[in-house]
Write an enzyme that holds these catalytic residues in place. Sequence first.
Site, mmCIF file in Angstrom:
data_model
loop_
_atom_site.group_PDB
_atom_site.id
_atom_site.type_symbol
_atom_site.label_atom_id
_atom_site.label_comp_id
_atom_site.label_asym_id
_atom_site.label_seq_id
_atom_site.Cartn_x
_atom_site.Cartn_y
_atom_site.Cartn_z
ATOM 1 N N HIS A 1 0.822 -1.215 0.000
ATOM 2 C CA HIS A 1 0.000 0.000 0.000
ATOM 3 C C HIS A 1 0.855 1.265 0.000
ATOM 4 C CE1 HIS A 1 0.702 -1.228 4.182
ATOM 5 N NE2 HIS A 1 0.652 0.043 4.497
ATOM 6 N N GLY B 1 0.369 -6.290 -1.583
ATOM 7 C CA GLY B 1 -0.861 -5.625 -1.190
ATOM 8 C C GLY B 1 -1.649 -6.508 -0.250
ATOM 9 N N SER B 2 -1.572 -7.820 -0.474
ATOM 10 C CA SER B 2 -2.076 -8.767 0.512
ATOM 11 C C SER B 2 -0.926 -8.977 1.495
ATOM 12 C CB SER B 2 -2.475 -10.086 -0.146
ATOM 13 O OG SER B 2 -3.006 -10.962 0.805
ATOM 14 N N ASN C 1 6.154 1.854 12.338
ATOM 15 C CA ASN C 1 5.587 3.197 12.528
ATOM 16 C C ASN C 1 4.440 3.229 13.553
ATOM 17 O OD1 ASN C 1 3.245 2.325 11.174
ATOM 18 N ND2 ASN C 1 3.931 3.130 9.203
ATOM 19 N N LYS D 1 4.449 7.484 11.431
ATOM 20 C CA LYS D 1 3.546 7.522 10.284
ATOM 21 C C LYS D 1 3.194 8.980 9.976
ATOM 22 C CE LYS D 1 -0.195 4.569 8.610
ATOM 23 N NZ LYS D 1 -1.062 3.436 8.991
ATOM 24 N N GLU E 1 2.945 -24.470 3.721
ATOM 25 C CA GLU E 1 2.461 -24.376 2.349
ATOM 26 C C GLU E 1 2.486 -22.949 1.809
ATOM 27 O OE1 GLU E 1 0.949 -28.117 4.114
ATOM 28 O OE2 GLU E 1 0.816 -26.011 4.758
ATOM 29 N N PHE F 1 -4.194 -29.465 1.295
ATOM 30 C CA PHE F 1 -3.388 -28.504 2.040
ATOM 31 C C PHE F 1 -3.059 -27.253 1.236
ATOM 32 C CE2 PHE F 1 -1.619 -32.526 4.229
ATOM 33 C CZ PHE F 1 -2.814 -32.684 4.912
ATOM 34 N N ASP G 1 -7.956 -42.570 5.227
ATOM 35 C CA ASP G 1 -7.425 -41.405 5.942
ATOM 36 C C ASP G 1 -8.507 -40.419 6.360
ATOM 37 O OD1 ASP G 1 -4.836 -42.189 6.061
ATOM 38 O OD2 ASP G 1 -4.141 -40.977 4.382
#
Length: 618
Positions: free
Chosen positions: A68, A115-116, A177, A239, A359, A384, A416
């Site tokens: 961002h 951004g994520s 910040n 900030k 993962e 997974f 399983d």
Amino acid sequence: MNTDELVELAQQLRVDSVRAADAAGSGHPTSSMSAADLMAVLFAHHFRYDFDRPAHPGNDRFVLSKGHASPLLYALYKAVGAIEDGELLTFRKLGSRLEGHPTPRRLPWVETATGSLGQGLPVGVGIALAGKRLDRGGYRVWVLCGDSELAEGSIWEAAEHAAYEHLDNLTAIVDVNRLGQRGPTRHGHDLDAYARRFQAFGWHTIEVDGHDVDAVDRAYGEALSTTGQPTVILARTLKGKGVSAAQDREGLHGKPIKDAEEAIAELGGLRDLRVYVHEPTATRMLHAVRAGHLELPRWEKGTPEKGVATRDAYGQALTALGTGHSDIVALDGEVGDSTRAELFAKEHPDRYFECYIAEQQMVAAAVGLASRGWVPFAATFAAFLTRAYDFIRMASVSGAGINLVGSHAGVAIGQDGPSQMGLEDLAMMRAVHGSTVLYPCDANQTAQLVAAMAGCEGIRYLRTSRGASQVIYGPDEEFPIGGSKVLRSSPHDRLTLVAAGVTVAEALAAADALERDGIQARVIDLYSVKPVDRRTLRRAAEDTDCLVTVEDHHEEGGLGDAVLDAFLDGRPVPRLVRLAVRTMPGSAAPDQQLHAAGIDAESIAAAGKLLVEEAVVR
């Protein structure tokens, strides 16, 4: 640059961040302003990069994990002469390269889409792995993180992996910040709290005043001289630094400065300083080009008697691909003995990356390796990969070319139970922009598709099965992506059975049973789930008007929906029955699981017979 010049450069970066966000009417200038000193020193003194040659093998790599803060990145691009001031002011506008969060699809100097939050450092680890173990070109990887994203578990997957691999070519810079989106962060300005955590993972830590350019300069020098472990620079910042109406104030995240002109004046006005970034020193090629002849494994039709698991075929095919192509690398999530990636590891240990049960880091490392020109195959249980879905989604945003392999798919794995069964993966992967989704039913088909994946673009997914299946195709059969195979047909077909993977054998057995009842059934092996073979499906619908899809997957988003999509262009939709896993499975033998789910041969035949009878009545 001397101290005063670095301070002036940082102020210019703040001013331009304010201007860009003001022109856009949106953006994150305050998050950019806190890190301005950190970036001014990095680009002026320590970063080595040829902006005219972003693919230069010796270039350092910079990842803006706090994506961002893109106004700061674009202000830096202006300072180094990569973009003009006019383009800076197109920030966030339609058609501009300067998106709200940077992507490599738009800008050649961006390594990965961010951004994520929590993804930049894991991808940076992948890039650093390439530099340390494969390229050996001497470049460094610099990652700017925000303190808020240090709450993400993926950050600590990356931290542990980087330390384990002794990635001393990696430096993380944390802009502490204190303020997140809705208020203070968990640890505020407690640099020691962050230092203790990184130290516990084996990192060299440096705590610094992020607005003291000389101290920051020394910190970078210390990072460069540290060997045997990655370095994190924990920088205390404010900030909105430099603008009294915004500095260290809550409630301003993601908002332009209200009075931009006043803020710019307080920051000392417009400047047009130019930064001359050091050129890279290494000039060697990243790695050898692909080798010549490819010898894929071969299985004769109908042998061996017990069949071959497609996961076994994947391991053998990938190993052969690695022998024929020197840019193939493999990653696994500590289940290589199950996915069969261990076969590649034994044959090509220098190009194998064990990511353990992490993962998110595995997929991120694949993205980082791909950004350096390698062709990664990353494998784990299909179930997974759900943990890493946001990384897969962002890899698509990046335009990354990665191959993902999910084994142990569906109820067919047997005893399983549901925690290990991939029953959502086809839907998940089909939803990814530009993805390729493949589901082979036998060994030769698997081998051919593994080779084909390596030459595709975007996100490629291969679904493999645990149990053995008969070899129904010869070793010279071809399987183009986007195609299908009609395994049986006649001019008298009254019904089409559409299957993939483990259900192909069941569909063939069902067709035999239907024939005994006087019903001819066409059988289509829809191994390419995306893109789907619309032409063959439409022809089958025209010829038989009755389709039964059968899949070892939940009914939402999988094979049935892929088939239905072939008729959503205004064409008549045929009579359609979709057989899928609709209940929560338990533990049982594979054949019992298929029967309980209603996707075995007996169930397929019953559904097909009923559909044909209903069609006759109508």
